[in-house]
Design an enzyme around this catalytic site. Structure first.
Site, PDB file in Angstrom:
ATOM      1  N   HIS A   1       5.623  10.015  47.263  1.00  0.00           N
ATOM      2  CA  HIS A   1       7.009  10.414  46.992  1.00  0.00           C
ATOM      3  C   HIS A   1       7.567  11.250  48.138  1.00  0.00           C
ATOM      4  CE1 HIS A   1       5.216   9.547  42.994  1.00  0.00           C
ATOM      5  NE2 HIS A   1       6.350   8.888  42.882  1.00  0.00           N
TER       6      HIS A   1
ATOM      7  N   SER B   1       8.902   5.016  40.232  1.00  0.00           N
ATOM      8  CA  SER B   1       9.237   6.408  40.520  1.00  0.00           C
ATOM      9  C   SER B   1       9.833   6.598  41.917  1.00  0.00           C
ATOM     10  CB  SER B   1       7.990   7.282  40.375  1.00  0.00           C
ATOM     11  OG  SER B   1       6.981   6.833  41.242  1.00  0.00           O
TER      12      SER B   1
ATOM     13  N   ASP C   1       0.526  14.564  47.617  1.00  0.00           N
ATOM     14  CA  ASP C   1       1.235  13.346  47.212  1.00  0.00           C
ATOM     15  C   ASP C   1       1.915  12.778  48.464  1.00  0.00           C
ATOM     16  OD1 ASP C   1       3.159  11.478  46.452  1.00  0.00           O
ATOM     17  OD2 ASP C   1       3.696  12.529  44.606  1.00  0.00           O
TER      18      ASP C   1
END
Ligand SMILES: *[C@@H]1O[C@H](CO)[C@@H](O)[C@H](O)[C@H]1NC(C)=O
Ligand SMILES: *[C@@H]1O[C@H](CO)[C@@H](O)[C@H](O)[C@H]1NC(C)=O
Length: 521
Positions: A497, A247, A494
């Site tokens: 990312h 990702s 998070d």
């Protein structure tokens, strides 16, 4: 020197105040002339044209204007060989990601379609069906609507065809420093890129600060050119560029799509998501910018792009099933990292077995040797299946996480959630929990290959960017975090990312510099 856009903005109020004076004094003609002139500038040269002029004329002068907040040189990517144990913070963050991935794609599809119809009621509605390739068109923007192919043809001098950048192959692009530069950065605006997924649109998701978008990487020994979409698209003409990996590589793919899409007119660009593939297509260039989901590069039981939230993760020694989709691609950009950080040992299927037949006969191997084994399988595949005269291959080094504020002397921090500035105190080497042993494996495997692979060493320079993560301004299980969840960053932030625009744009500038510095054949 200020940007032309700002000059225009200054001109307008001044003229308006003159208007009042002029009326009182009865000296209208001169005033009317100036006022008309300013209106002419404001309306005829709309913001987009002014912006593109600014982009061209300022990119060279920006260096002197930028405030160099960080003067010292940053250390290089030196692999540090330390033992890294399982870090609770990292695991928490990763679990968040995995759970979220399951529904994420479907949610994102839905969202883009909604955006399209909201912005333009006339836009074609694409029915959302599961398991059918879907083509999504970005909402038209004013800029795109005004720019037709015909216009471009009439201005051939504006087409930087066959341009070659002069970034020397020998220059170590990754040794340098972050410089604050709000003139040249961000390269695009979040709201101007209709292809961004909600996972990364931090501003729209409520992030208030935007300094994280305005840092330029300055290599010590040469300059990193600002990304130029037209130059890149000429290199992509009739070609395919594909990101392959996890990702974080998808994060970078989204950045690349936004970087190139700005100069493509509405209606001439599409985004299709189908199975393991996300494909952005620039029709007039016959070019694609693709992402292929393969989080371990080799086959694993996490290969389903939607359902890979598997507690018992197993990797294999086979790569062919993925690799057949990479053959013949002109630019391949690989990565694999974050999923390796789940456990100190990996479950590796024995022999040449695949998971198709339900084989679960695995052995447990320590992370580092397992990683080396997989990269060697990857390297062998590259050497046997690609032609270096046709395909340029890149490998992105580890993308670091920022889970522990004590790593950057911030005892009051909560994961990366309070961070609005890069690490500025560079009096001591950084310790962000990055597993540098894996970096060392990447470097040694790539160095041992006969096939020339460009190793893009983003790890060290990204460790400084604790400010760049999506934090609480993102999705969880396909849905935006609720205000209650946002108020609890210790659980929900998070710190893996990255927001877009943001750090991955710089990663793509490295790729761009290498691609566009090659002589044309
Ligand atoms: C378009 O690009 C593909 C490769 O991506 C190539 O095979 C094909 O021939 C190109 N088509 C045209 C019309 O140039
Ligand atoms: C920078 O780091 C050093 C070493 O950890 C520390 O002693 C110093 O106080 C820090 N400086 C600032 C301004 O935080």
């Amino acid at each position: 020197m200020r940007s032309p856009r700002r000059r225009t903005l200054v001109l307008a109020p001044k003229t308006l105040s003159m208007k009042n004076t002029a009326r009182k004094n009865g000296r209208n003609p001169l005033f009317l002339f100036l006022f008309t002139l300013s209106l002419f500038f404001m309306f005829v040269y709309n913001e987009d044209i002014i912006k593109s002029i600014a982009d061209y004329s300022l990119s060279s002068s920006s260096r002197t204007m930028s405030q160099e907040l960080s003067q010292q040189e940053l250390p290089t990517d030196k692999p540090r060989h330390e033992e890294h144990l399982r870090l609770p913070g990292i695991i928490d963050g990763l679990e968040d990601e995995e759970e979220e991935e399951g529904e994420e794609i479907g949610q994102v599809q839905q969202k883009i379609v909604e955006t399209t119809s909201a912005n333009d009621p006339a836009a074609t509605k694409v029915p959302v069906k599961v398991d059918v390739p879907r083509v999504l068109r970005a909402p038209p923007t004013v800029a795109a609507a005004k720019m037709s192919h015909g216009d471009e043809k009439r201005r051939p001098e504006a087409m930087p065809q066959r341009l070659v950048l002069n970034v020397p192959e020998s220059c170590d692009l990754f040794e340098g420093r972050w410089v604050y530069d709000d003139v040249s950065y961000p390269i695009y605006k979040e709201r101007e890129c209709g292809f961004l997924t909600e996972q990364v649109t931090c501003t729209r998701n409520g992030r208030r600060d935007d300094t994280y978008q305005k840092w330029r990487w300055q290599p010590r020994d040469c300059d990193l050119p600002r990304f130029d979409a037209r130059v890149m698209l000429e290199r992509l003409r009739g070609k395919r560029l594909m990101f392959v990996g996890d990702s974080l590589n998808r994060n970078q793919w989204e950045s690349m799509v936004c970087l190139v899409q700005s100069v493509i007119p509405w209606g001439k660009k599409t985004l299709t998501k189908s199975g393991s593939f996300n494909v952005f297509r620039a029709e007039e260039y016959n070019a694609t910018v693709e992402f292929y989901w393969a989080p371990f590069l080799v086959e694993s039981n996490a290969d389903d792009p939607k359902v890979h939230s598997i507690p018992d993760r197993i990797i294999t020694n086979s790569i062919a099933k993925h690799g057949k989709h990479w053959k013949g691609v002109d630019y391949l950009i690989f990565n694999t990292y974050i999923w390796w950080m789940n456990t100190p040992k990996m479950k590796v299927l024995r022999g040449k077995g695949t998971l198709d037949r339900g084989s679960t006969d695995y052995t447990r191997i320590e992370r580092t040797p397992a990683y080396r084994r997989v990269l060697k399988i990857w390297a062998r595949w590259v050497q046997r299946n690609l032609n270096h005269k046709k395909t340029m291959v890149f490998f992105m080094s580890l993308s670091p996480n920022h889970m522990r504020p004590l790593d950057w002397d911030s005892p009051d921090g909560i994961k990366c959630a309070m961070e609005t500035m890069p690490v500025m105190n560079i009096s001591h080497p950084l310790e962000m929990g990055t597993d540098w042993r894996l970096f060392a494996v990447e470097e040694s495997v790539i160095r041992s290959m006969k096939f020339p692979v460009s190793f893009i060493k983003i790890t060290g320079l990204s460790e400084y960017r604790k400010d760049g993560h999506t934090s609480v301004h993102t999705l969880r299980q396909g849905k935006l975090l609720t205000p209650e969840q946002q108020a609890d960053p210790a659980t929900y932030a998070d710190c893996i990312h990255w927001c877009l625009p943001g750090l991955p744009d710089t990663w793509n500038e490295f790729v761009y510099a290498r691609i566009a510095s090659r002589p044309w054949r």
